[in-house]
Design an enzyme around this catalytic site. Structure first.
Site, mmCIF file in Angstrom:
data_model
loop_
_atom_site.group_PDB
_atom_site.id
_atom_site.type_symbol
_atom_site.label_atom_id
_atom_site.label_comp_id
_atom_site.label_asym_id
_atom_site.label_seq_id
_atom_site.Cartn_x
_atom_site.Cartn_y
_atom_site.Cartn_z
ATOM 1 N NE ARG A 1 8.659 9.155 1.800
ATOM 2 C CZ ARG A 1 7.511 9.746 2.106
ATOM 3 N NH1 ARG A 1 6.380 9.030 2.151
ATOM 4 N NH2 ARG A 1 7.474 11.037 2.370
ATOM 5 N NE ARG B 1 -1.847 -2.221 3.303
ATOM 6 C CZ ARG B 1 -2.299 -2.835 4.402
ATOM 7 N NH1 ARG B 1 -3.582 -2.770 4.705
ATOM 8 N NH2 ARG B 1 -1.487 -3.496 5.186
ATOM 9 C CG ASP C 1 3.077 6.222 2.243
ATOM 10 O OD1 ASP C 1 2.066 5.589 2.600
ATOM 11 O OD2 ASP C 1 4.111 6.318 2.930
#
Length: 504
Positions: free
Chosen positions: A197, A50, A52
């Site tokens: 990230r 899923r 972002d």
């Protein structure tokens, strides 16, 4: 009803991520709407990852169920005619009805791209993070190497869902520079929220000289989000693909400064059994490790999980709930030893041809072309014996090329009915395993094997004959005791959780 798996690529710029949102359009929303219109029925996709808002994908995976008769492999072509240009279904295929993209063992690969130059390039601005400060990619690469392996990545996780286990395994972490583009490639068993990230933001700090490469080890050890660097912008991140396992791994090992374990899964397919050896583990990590690795074995099909804590055999609390699982004492592995009395045995060579006793069974060394038969008999004898492993032909051949290991058949009228594996050590000969086929038990053949092993040990000049046995294998314990073996004490304690179940 059929289940269809699809592989997807999309540009995440114009979407609020994958998952349905109230504040904007998402990839999931577009797919649901388009599939429902195409197949003329309500459709809800289930995604593997899923992603972002702003994150891209070249190989995300999703499934959906449909009663439409359109061939599964043709759906992608019809679907792409209706989808916007920034979403494409690369392939579709039918999968089993219980196949779930998030409940299969897989390896995910992400890339984070950094455009490292003085002035940004407009055509790359949506697919890379621009950094004008010169980055040292060599230092970044060295820092990334410390992320390899199994670790607690709590420092690299945004604080969302504190109950989630934060241990993950990274198989590859590399930094590559081509012209002005630096690409961070990370491949792992799974990733926490914003993990890649945050890794990218931390490695950029290393590249700028804010952190030395070795500081990444301290960040991991801190298990604190504040210890790591910033979360890099989403637009530089792309999910490259997912590789699903086609068969379970025979062994899973986890080793770092905090723990060391080995999960043996060779008996899961046939017997539903898994064996976990915990060699070392920090006290504060122990319960989580036991729960996590047991759950991994159960997801892979184990119905029974046996655990041996080699560091502290009393650390597992019988009857205590470890997540979904409760362990109980299963058995102990006991060492037994018999002193060789040279005057009490006859002279014999390793084939058993020179002997003073009269044996009903023949003693024959296993040849390389008999390994298949040997493994068949071995696995049949030990199918339900506690703590026994399944022997493969490859393993048997490895034993046979090692001069310390010797494999023998016991035969009656030229039919192999039993076996023994002997291992030579400094002052002793170890009976690694022995057994007799069920229809030939009760004839004294197992005792004969022990006597032959003792004669072989004497001929080799060994002082002791040794073996190990499960405390609940009462027939074997009785045999060895009556044959003169002495109990040397417990060498390992095993706990078991049975009829286990996992999270749905």
């Amino acid at each position: 009803m059929k289940r269809v798996k699809m592989v997807l690529a999309y540009d995440g710029t114009n979407y609020c991520g994958w998952q349905l949102q109230t504040n904007g359009i998402t990839i999931e929303e577009v797919l649901n709407k388009t599939l429902s219109e195409l197949l003329k029925e309500p459709v809800a996709v289930i995604g593997a990852s899923r992603t972002d808002s702003g994150v891209h994908a070249e190989g995300n995976v999703a499934v959906f169920d449909t009663e439409n008769r359109m061939p599964a492999d043709k759906i992608c072509f019809a679907l792409n005619q209706r989808l916007p240009e920034d979403i494409r279904v690369l392939s579709t295929e039918e999968v089993p009805g219980d196949w779930h993209p998030r409940k299969q063992n897989c390896v995910k690969t992400y890339e984070y791209r950094i455009l490292n130059r003085k002035i940004n390039m407009p055509t790359l601005r949506l697919y890379s993070h621009f950094c004008y400060f010169p980055l040292n990619e060599h230092h970044m690469r060295k820092a990334a190497s410390y992320l390899m392996g199994e670790h607690d990545f709590k420092s690299f996780c945004t604080a969302r869902g504190q109950a989630e286990d934060t241990v993950r395994t990274i198989y590859r972490a590399d930094v590559v520079k081509e012209h002005d583009m630096i690409t961070i490639r990370v491949k792992g068993s799974g990733f926490l929220y914003n993990m890649v990230r945050i890794i990218a933001g931390t490695l950029m700090k290393v590249g700028m000289g804010v952190y030395p490469p070795e500081h990444v080890k301290e960040i991991l050890a801190a298990r604190n989000r504040k210890a790591a660097g910033p979360t890099a912008p989403a637009r530089g991140l792309t999910l490259m693909g997912l590789e699903y396992e086609t068969e379970i791994k025979k062994e899973i090992a986890g080793k770092n400064e905090d723990w060391d374990y080995m999960l043996i899964q060779t008996e899961i397919p046939e017997k539903g059994k898994a064996y976990l050896f915990i060699n070392r583990c920090r006290e504060e990590d122990f319960d989580r490790l036991l729960t996590r690795v047991t759950h991994q074995a159960v997801r892979n099909g184990a119905r029974q999980v046996y655990v041996c804590d080699r560091e502290n055999d009393s650390r597992i609390a019988a009857g205590k709930a470890y997540g979904y699982y409760t362990f109980f004492h299963g058995y102990d592995m006991v060492a037994m030893k018999k002193r060789i009395v040279l005057s009490a045995v006859g002279e014999e060579d390793l084939t058993g041809q020179k002997q003073c006793q009269v044996f009903q069974g023949e003693w024959e060394k296993v040849s390389i072309w008999q390994t298949s038969l040997f493994c068949t008999i071995y696995n049949q004898v030990f199918y339900a014996v506690p703590n026994s492993a399944t022997l493969t032909e490859r393993e048997a051949r490895q034993y046979m090329v090692n001069s310390r290991w010797q494999l023998f058949f016991t035969k009656i009228r030229n039919k192999a009915v039993g076996f023994v594996i002997l291992v030579e050590k400094d002052r002793e000969l170890e009976v690694d395993s022995l057994g007799v086929l069920e229809e030939y038990r009760g004839r004294g053949l197992a005792r004969e094997i022990l006597e032959r092993a003792e004669m072989t040990a004497a001929q080799m000049g060994k002082e002791f004959l040794t073996l190990t046995v499960s405390s609940i294998n009462t027939a074997a314990v009785s045999l060895y005791t009556s044959a003169g073996f002495q109990d040397e004490g417990m060498i390992s304690r095993w706990y078991v959780t049975e009829n286990v179940y996992g999270e749905e």
